[in-house]
Enzyme design. Structure first.
Site, PDB file in Angstrom:
ATOM      1  N   TYR A   1      31.609  13.661  10.577  1.00  0.00           N
ATOM      2  CA  TYR A   1      30.105  13.679  11.402  1.00  0.00           C
ATOM      3  C   TYR A   1      30.348  13.846  13.122  1.00  0.00           C
ATOM      4  O   TYR A   1      29.815  14.596  13.420  1.00  0.00           O
ATOM      5  CB  TYR A   1      29.575  12.144  11.392  1.00  0.00           C
ATOM      6  CG  TYR A   1      28.199  12.027  11.695  1.00  0.00           C
ATOM      7  CD1 TYR A   1      27.305  12.433  11.216  1.00  0.00           C
ATOM      8  CD2 TYR A   1      28.188  11.431  13.054  1.00  0.00           C
ATOM      9  CE1 TYR A   1      25.872  12.107  11.635  1.00  0.00           C
ATOM     10  CE2 TYR A   1      26.848  11.423  13.663  1.00  0.00           C
ATOM     11  CZ  TYR A   1      25.734  11.877  13.051  1.00  0.00           C
ATOM     12  OH  TYR A   1      24.623  11.509  13.784  1.00  0.00           O
TER      13      TYR A   1
ATOM     14  N   SER B   1      24.200  14.088  18.634  1.00  0.00           N
ATOM     15  CA  SER B   1      24.485  12.606  18.505  1.00  0.00           C
ATOM     16  C   SER B   1      25.487  12.606  19.779  1.00  0.00           C
ATOM     17  O   SER B   1      26.008  13.285  20.189  1.00  0.00           O
ATOM     18  CB  SER B   1      25.159  12.115  17.205  1.00  0.00           C
ATOM     19  OG  SER B   1      25.701  11.287  17.392  1.00  0.00           O
TER      20      SER B   1
END
Length: 257
Positions: A162, A149
């Site tokens: 995350y 990401s």
């Protein structure tokens, strides 16, 4: 969509896609199948995988549903073994399974942290290790694509676990690429920005989502198909000399942060 011919063809190859029950994993499975690959569809829930199998086989593709908990080594070993028994040697892994927890850092519990990091980082490691061991033992090499990401590259608020997991996944990608190159195993990562899926569609359509969209230089959110070119490149033999890299697909968002 007919099987892709030419440099991006995956005809005759076997692939495993984790987190294939929805979102980007489901899209990736359909893409690889359309390019000619036989696809192992892996996730914790079997029901959506069975439906995806039907959809792929309706287009003359080959797919099998596989129950997988990426945080459980026994489940990983069983999944990979079954995939190879049914489809043949796995030459492509799309390491996509992942979860997120949105909370201010002060409110993230140890349980929250472990759930996200165990799935996104430890889980990706366990699956990559198992698949790569099979590749090395059989001597055929292959391609591992880790779904990272842009938040593994730049800061993001209220998603500390995350961010840590995706940053770790990018570092792991480079470490594995260096070590496994001797086995002709390529390891790369995709770093998507905000890609619209069923999971985030309502948020992206909200006022907060609109403010976010305006900060993206291309002035739109990504669509799953925006990842197709990069994903097919890394999965196919066209990327035979590409390893240890991260391809960012985010509409230039990260370069402005």
């Amino acid at each position: 969509m007919s099987a892709t011919a030419g440099p991006f063809s995956l005809e005759g190859k076997a692939a495993l896609v984790t987190g294939a029950s929805s979102g980007l994993g489901r899209h990736a499975a359909l893409l690889l199948s359309a390019a000619g690959a036989k696809v192992g569809l892996a996730a914790r829930r079997l029901e959506p995988l069975v439906e995806l199998e039907r959809q792929i086989e309706a287009k003359d593709g080959r797919a099998i549903p596989l129950r997988l908990d990426v945080t459980d080594p026994a489940s990983v070993a069983d999944c990979v073994s079954t995939a190879e028994t049914e489809l043949g040697p796995i030459s492509i892994l799309i390491n996509n399974a992942g979860v997120a927890e949105t909370k201010p850092a002060f409110e993230v519990s140890e349980e929250d942290w472990d759930r996200v990091v165990d799935t996104n980082l430890k889980g990706a490691w366990l699956v990559a290790q198992e698949v790569a061991q099979h590749m090395a033992n059989l001597g055929h090499g292959g391609s591992i694509v880790n779904m990272a990401s842009v938040l593994g590259l730049v800061a993001g608020q209220q998603v500390p676990a995350y961010v840590a997991s995706k940053g770790g996944l990018i570092a792991l990608t480079k470490a594995l690429a260096a070590e496994w190159a001797r086995h002709d195993i390529r390891v790369n990562a995709l770093a998507p920005g905000y890609i619209e899926t069923d999971i985030n569609r309502d948020f992206l359509a909200s006022e907060a989502g609109e403010r976010l969209r305006k900060r993206i230089p291309l002035r739109r959110f990504g669509r799953p198909e925006d990842l197709d070119g990069a994903l097919l490149l890394l999965a196919s033999d066209s990327a035979r000399y590409i390893s240890g890299t991260v391809i960012v697909v985010d509409g230039a968002q990260s370069v402005t942060l």
